[in-house]
Scaffold this motif. Structure first.
Motif, PDB file in Angstrom:
ATOM      1  N   ARG A  59       0.829  -1.216   0.000  1.00 47.20           N
ATOM      2  CA  ARG A  59       0.000   0.000   0.000  1.00 47.20           C
ATOM      3  C   ARG A  59       0.853   1.252   0.000  1.00 47.20           C
ATOM      4  O   ARG A  59       0.540   2.230  -0.685  1.00 47.20           O
ATOM      5  CB  ARG A  59      -0.899   0.023   1.239  1.00 47.20           C
ATOM      6  N   ALA A  60       1.927   1.239   0.772  1.00 47.50           N
ATOM      7  CA  ALA A  60       2.801   2.418   0.819  1.00 47.50           C
ATOM      8  C   ALA A  60       3.374   2.696  -0.567  1.00 47.50           C
ATOM      9  O   ALA A  60       3.417   3.849  -1.018  1.00 47.50           O
ATOM     10  CB  ALA A  60       3.922   2.198   1.839  1.00 47.50           C
ATOM     11  N   ILE A  61       3.796   1.650  -1.257  1.00 50.72           N
ATOM     12  CA  ILE A  61       4.370   1.808  -2.603  1.00 50.72           C
ATOM     13  C   ILE A  61       3.290   2.318  -3.566  1.00 50.72           C
ATOM     14  O   ILE A  61       3.510   3.267  -4.325  1.00 50.72           O
ATOM     15  CB  ILE A  61       4.956   0.467  -3.098  1.00 50.72           C
ATOM     16  N   ALA A  62       2.113   1.714  -3.520  1.00 53.44           N
ATOM     17  CA  ALA A  62       1.036   2.092  -4.435  1.00 53.44           C
ATOM     18  C   ALA A  62       0.637   3.551  -4.230  1.00 53.44           C
ATOM     19  O   ALA A  62       0.443   4.303  -5.187  1.00 53.44           O
ATOM     20  CB  ALA A  62      -0.170   1.177  -4.229  1.00 53.44           C
ATOM     21  N   ARG A  63       0.524   3.953  -2.980  1.00 53.71           N
ATOM     22  CA  ARG A  63       0.113   5.324  -2.685  1.00 53.71           C
ATOM     23  C   ARG A  63       1.141   6.310  -3.229  1.00 53.71           C
ATOM     24  O   ARG A  63       0.780   7.333  -3.825  1.00 53.71           O
ATOM     25  CB  ARG A  63      -0.055   5.477  -1.165  1.00 53.71           C
ATOM     26  N   ALA A  64       2.413   5.992  -3.050  1.00 52.21           N
ATOM     27  CA  ALA A  64       3.471   6.894  -3.523  1.00 52.21           C
ATOM     28  C   ALA A  64       3.470   7.010  -5.042  1.00 52.21           C
ATOM     29  O   ALA A  64       3.923   8.006  -5.595  1.00 52.21           O
ATOM     30  CB  ALA A  64       4.832   6.404  -3.023  1.00 52.21           C
ATOM     31  N   LEU A  65       2.971   5.990  -5.738  1.00 51.31           N
ATOM     32  CA  LEU A  65       2.971   6.005  -7.203  1.00 51.31           C
ATOM     33  C   LEU A  65       1.600   6.376  -7.784  1.00 51.31           C
ATOM     34  O   LEU A  65       1.379   6.245  -8.985  1.00 51.31           O
ATOM     35  CB  LEU A  65       3.392   4.621  -7.732  1.00 51.31           C
ATOM     36  N   ASN A  66       0.690   6.854  -6.943  1.00 55.62           N
ATOM     37  CA  ASN A  66      -0.683   7.182  -7.383  1.00 55.62           C
ATOM     38  C   ASN A  66      -1.396   5.994  -8.019  1.00 55.62           C
ATOM     39  O   ASN A  66      -2.144   6.144  -8.989  1.00 55.62           O
ATOM     40  CB  ASN A  66      -0.697   8.357  -8.361  1.00 55.62           C
ATOM     41  N   LEU A  67      -1.145   4.811  -7.495  1.00 56.78           N
ATOM     42  CA  LEU A  67      -1.828   3.612  -7.993  1.00 56.78           C
ATOM     43  C   LEU A  67      -2.907   3.186  -6.994  1.00 56.78           C
ATOM     44  O   LEU A  67      -3.020   3.765  -5.918  1.00 56.78           O
ATOM     45  CB  LEU A  67      -0.798   2.506  -8.245  1.00 56.78           C
ATOM     46  N   ASN A  68      -3.671   2.178  -7.368  1.00 59.75           N
ATOM     47  CA  ASN A  68      -4.845   1.782  -6.583  1.00 59.75           C
ATOM     48  C   ASN A  68      -4.443   0.942  -5.362  1.00 59.75           C
ATOM     49  O   ASN A  68      -4.247  -0.273  -5.467  1.00 59.75           O
ATOM     50  CB  ASN A  68      -5.791   1.000  -7.505  1.00 59.75           C
ATOM     51  N   ASP A  69      -4.321   1.594  -4.220  1.00 62.52           N
ATOM     52  CA  ASP A  69      -3.829   0.868  -3.041  1.00 62.52           C
ATOM     53  C   ASP A  69      -4.871  -0.091  -2.462  1.00 62.52           C
ATOM     54  O   ASP A  69      -4.514  -1.044  -1.762  1.00 62.52           O
ATOM     55  CB  ASP A  69      -3.255   1.803  -1.970  1.00 62.52           C
ATOM     56  N   ASP A  70      -6.145   0.125  -2.764  1.00 60.95           N
ATOM     57  CA  ASP A  70      -7.150  -0.856  -2.314  1.00 60.95           C
ATOM     58  C   ASP A  70      -6.972  -2.186  -3.055  1.00 60.95           C
ATOM     59  O   ASP A  70      -7.078  -3.261  -2.458  1.00 60.95           O
ATOM     60  CB  ASP A  70      -8.567  -0.323  -2.560  1.00 60.95           C
TER      61      ASP A  70
END
Ligand code: MG
Length: 377
Positions: free
Chosen positions: A80-91
């Motif tokens: 989730r941390a990686i996804a959030r930093a890349l503006n990807l879908n963390d859900d």
């Protein structure tokens, strides 16, 4: 990266570019479709069983070691941390991370190898495929359909690997393996978040168990250079605190490296849509230098921990338990619990494999005792 829609990159998976669910359902009221997937996974029976399944150490060997459940939670946190930093879908990343190990047998990889061996003549056994089978078919929670009826992209992320032979049996989900397409960036993140999680927590558990030592880890560059940093900053530090300070730095370094490398690759690929992600090469990755350090760390863990004689004694016993359970049920399906018997009449080997794979470590040991121990009923 500047082009975002609802806070997500244009090439992120979203409700509106998803291939959707197999069975049509009304849209959720207060959640996104992928939040709903995450919630369905958390409420599943297979998810609760992860608490009692081996990661490296058998659950009863100690209360502080990782289990498949805590491992999956750590994967979700890193992912989730990686996804959030890349503006990807963390859900989506969270859903896939929490589900990625659902198909594991009791006793970790030893159990899976043994079951695969048993199923050789009957289509084999593979834990990624089994995870998919659980969310597509085996969970019994809804009146309208079998399984959890998850979104296509969640199922795609769960099915990490697949042989061409199995891909042909999987319909639209198998297409990417045959057509040389990549899964979403979110799925790619889960693969590496899994790797970051287990490489680091296996060092922690390995040290805690006493099977590996700090001395040995001085030869592993990724550990040694962060340990040196910690000792420089806190000259008096010892024990658990020293180990944890080192490991948290290792995780931070790996995540930071992955973010830098992946941001560069995404920019160079000029992605504009989810379709571009499928056609591009794998874009979520570590730098070559970090890949090499990870390779050395994994090699160390394999030799020093996973092949430690005390671990091998456990895995050897585990293999025997799985083999003997499988054989006993295959020879005499009437020994199966009633709910498996109708299914066994259709496909005996697969019914036995599903039953054995679904067991927790201690249930498998108990069932083995019930079937084989003289003087036990
Ligand atoms: Mg895993």
């Amino acid at each position: 990266m500047s082009d975002v829609l609802n806070g997500l990159a244009l090439y992120a998976v979203r409700d509106d570019n998803s291939r959707g669910r197999r069975a049509d359902e009304p849209r959720p009221k207060a959640r996104s479709e992928f939040q709903r997937d995450r919630d369905r996974i958390i409420h599943s029976t297979a998810f609760r069983r992860l608490e009692y399944k081996t990661q490296v150490f058998v659950n009863h060997e100690g209360d502080l070691f990782r289990t498949r459940l805590t491992h999956s939670i750590e994967v979700a946190q890193i992912g989730r941390a990686i996804a959030r930093a890349l503006n990807l879908n963390d859900d989506l990343v969270e859903a896939v991370s929490l589900a990625h190990d659902l198909g594991h047998t009791p006793f970790g990889h030893a159990g899976q190898d043994a079951l695969n061996e048993c199923m050789r003549e009957h289509g084999g056994f593979e834990h990624n495929l089994q995870s998919l089978r659980i969310v597509d078919q085996l969970e019994e929670r809804y009146g309208a359909f079998d399984g959890l009826n998850l979104m296509y992209e969640t199922r795609e992320g769960i099915l990490k690997h697949c042989s061409a032979k199995n891909a042909r049996l999987l319909g639209d989900l198998g297409e990417r393996f045959l057509g040389n397409q990549r899964p979403s960036l979110e799925a790619q993140i889960c693969n590496l978040a899994d790797e970051i999680a287990y490489n680091n927590h296996d060092i922690d558990d390995g040290l805690r168990s006493g099977l590996i030592t700090l001395d040995q880890l001085e030869d592993v560059s990724l550990f040694a250079r962060h340990a040196a940093e910690v000792r420089k900053e806190y000259p008096q530090i010892t024990g658990r605190r020293m180990v944890h300070e080192t490991i948290r730095r290792m995780i931070d370094t790996q995540v930071t490296d992955l973010l830098t490398e992946t941001t560069r690759a995404i920019t160079e690929a000029r992605l504009e849509s989810l379709g571009d992600v499928h056609a591009a090469p794998v874009l979520v990755s570590f730098s070559p230098a970090m890949q090499e350090e990870n390779r050395l760390l994994k090699g160390f863990l394999r030799e020093a921990l996973y092949r430690h004689y005390q671990v091998l004694r456990m895995t050897n016993k585990a293999r025997r338990i799985i083999r003997e359970l499988f054989t006993a049920f295959l020879d005499e399906p009437r020994l199966l619990p009633p709910q498996y018997q109708a299914y066994a009449a259709e496909d005996k080997a697969r019914a036995v494999a599903d039953y054995v794979a679904g067991m927790t470590d201690r249930y498998a040991m108990k069932e083995h005792r019930r079937l084989f121990a003289v003087g036990e009923i």
